[in-house]
Scaffold this motif. Sequence first.
Motif, short mmCIF file in Angstrom:
data_model
loop_
_atom_site.label_atom_id
_atom_site.label_comp_id
_atom_site.label_asym_id
_atom_site.label_seq_id
_atom_site.Cartn_x
_atom_site.Cartn_y
_atom_site.Cartn_z
N GLU A 179 0.82 -1.21 0.00
CA GLU A 179 0.00 0.00 0.00
C GLU A 179 0.85 1.26 0.00
N ILE A 180 1.87 1.30 0.85
CA ILE A 180 2.69 2.50 0.95
C ILE A 180 3.47 2.75 -0.34
N SER A 181 4.09 1.70 -0.87
CA SER A 181 4.93 1.88 -2.06
C SER A 181 4.11 2.23 -3.30
N LYS A 182 2.83 1.86 -3.32
CA LYS A 182 1.96 2.21 -4.44
C LYS A 182 1.50 3.66 -4.37
N ASN A 183 1.56 4.24 -3.18
CA ASN A 183 1.01 5.58 -2.97
C ASN A 183 2.06 6.66 -2.80
N THR A 184 3.29 6.36 -3.17
CA THR A 184 4.35 7.36 -3.06
C THR A 184 5.43 7.10 -4.09
N THR A 185 6.15 8.15 -4.46
CA THR A 185 7.32 7.98 -5.32
C THR A 185 8.59 7.95 -4.48
N GLU A 186 8.43 8.19 -3.17
CA GLU A 186 9.57 8.15 -2.25
C GLU A 186 10.06 6.71 -2.08
N THR A 187 11.29 6.56 -1.65
CA THR A 187 11.84 5.23 -1.41
C THR A 187 11.09 4.57 -0.25
N THR A 188 10.72 3.32 -0.46
CA THR A 188 10.11 2.51 0.61
C THR A 188 11.04 1.33 0.86
N TYR A 189 11.69 1.33 2.01
CA TYR A 189 12.60 0.24 2.35
C TYR A 189 11.82 -0.92 2.97
N PHE A 190 12.27 -2.12 2.66
CA PHE A 190 11.68 -3.30 3.31
C PHE A 190 12.75 -4.04 4.10
N SER A 191 12.46 -4.29 5.37
CA SER A 191 13.38 -5.01 6.24
C SER A 191 12.71 -6.29 6.71
N GLY A 192 13.27 -7.42 6.32
CA GLY A 192 12.70 -8.70 6.71
C GLY A 192 13.11 -9.79 5.75
N ASN A 193 12.59 -10.97 5.95
CA ASN A 193 12.93 -12.12 5.13
C ASN A 193 12.24 -12.03 3.77
N THR A 194 12.99 -12.12 2.71
CA THR A 194 12.42 -12.11 1.37
C THR A 194 12.34 -13.52 0.77
N ASP A 195 12.91 -14.48 1.46
CA ASP A 195 12.88 -15.88 0.99
C ASP A 195 11.65 -16.56 1.59
N ILE A 196 10.50 -16.22 1.06
CA ILE A 196 9.25 -16.71 1.63
C ILE A 196 8.38 -17.36 0.54
N ARG A 197 7.50 -18.22 1.00
CA ARG A 197 6.55 -18.85 0.08
C ARG A 197 5.31 -17.97 -0.04
N THR A 198 4.77 -17.91 -1.23
CA THR A 198 3.53 -17.17 -1.44
C THR A 198 2.49 -18.10 -2.06
N LEU A 199 1.23 -17.83 -1.75
CA LEU A 199 0.12 -18.60 -2.31
C LEU A 199 -0.93 -17.64 -2.85
N PRO A 200 -1.45 -17.91 -4.05
CA PRO A 200 -2.49 -17.06 -4.60
C PRO A 200 -3.82 -17.31 -3.90
#
Length: 344
Positions: free
Chosen positions: A178-199
């Motif tokens: 939500e935040i990154s879609k609503n701004t042109t400013e940098t949005t940093y993400f801190s956390g695990n990116t090696d995760i499973r996703t399900l539709p």
Amino acid sequence: MKDFVIIGAAQAGLSMAYFLKKSQKDFLIIDKENEIGASWLNRWDSLKLFTPTEFNHLTGLPFPAPKGHYPDKYEVASYFKKYVKTFELPVQLNTLAKGIEKQDNCFVITTNQQEITCKHVIIATGPFHIPYTPSFHSNLSETIYQVHSNYYKSPDQLQKGATLVVGGGDSGFQILDEISKNTTETTYFSGNTDIRTLPQEILGKTLWWWFTKTGFLSFSKKSWIGKRISQSKQPIIGTDVNAILKRNNVETVGYTIDAVDDTIKTTSKNLENVKNIVWATGYKPNFKWIKNIELTDDGYPKHHRGISTTKGLYFIGLPWLHTRGSATLGGIKKDAAFLAKEVL
């Protein structure tokens, strides 16, 4: 003296109240909030359920929305209000339970309003009690706006400038989206990116349809499969994590490990331009207000399918109370039906 007091007026408490009402018990539901559904209304504005309408029914009253619809938080709160009205459930709002003590064959509940005496107590306060943030958050400059996901509402809260979202669960990625879609400013993400996703849908069927057909939500936490599921990292549902992380204004920075003044130290780099931090870092349970209760190492009450080691004291709505589906809106009714047979 009441037969039962239920503490908590969300899905878990209302599910138990249905069976108590049906059995004509003298009971009362108390809740710290000022309206029914507040536990949902207090969450961020764009929140929607992962589960479609057909998997959100509480016992006795269908969720009032078309099949396949994913309700928002306002619809859930409205449904709860309708549930209370339909079954004429006795609810006392603005009542915070501060302590419970068993005295002889009854319980005394101390609240901010009065003392309540009853024969049985059902704790339905859910798993989310104390918002957790790392202790070093207090070292940050006051010029950085900090908010836990429990209090985050929308990007309108944020100051102009870069934002850091900390936490790789469902809440963290939804808020990052939500935040990154609503701004042109940098949005940093801190956390695990090696995760499973399900539709949310597979081959034209909702994920929860597949879960139901395969029995995924019905495995007991004590079964071999249940143990494997409960010990594995929960996948992110219905959020295209890879697409979010590939946005031009999103930058991953590993884990946040320390902070002082205007500098935030992560495993990838030091951040010195952050104006906002959203801590989607989860919660810690709090059951210490219940006197002489037995707790597990992770702070949850010892119980068997909601039946505690203290006679007359019961729990519902905890994660993995019995199965993976125990804490879901549609799954709570199975635990409520079981517990009702045991206590009534």
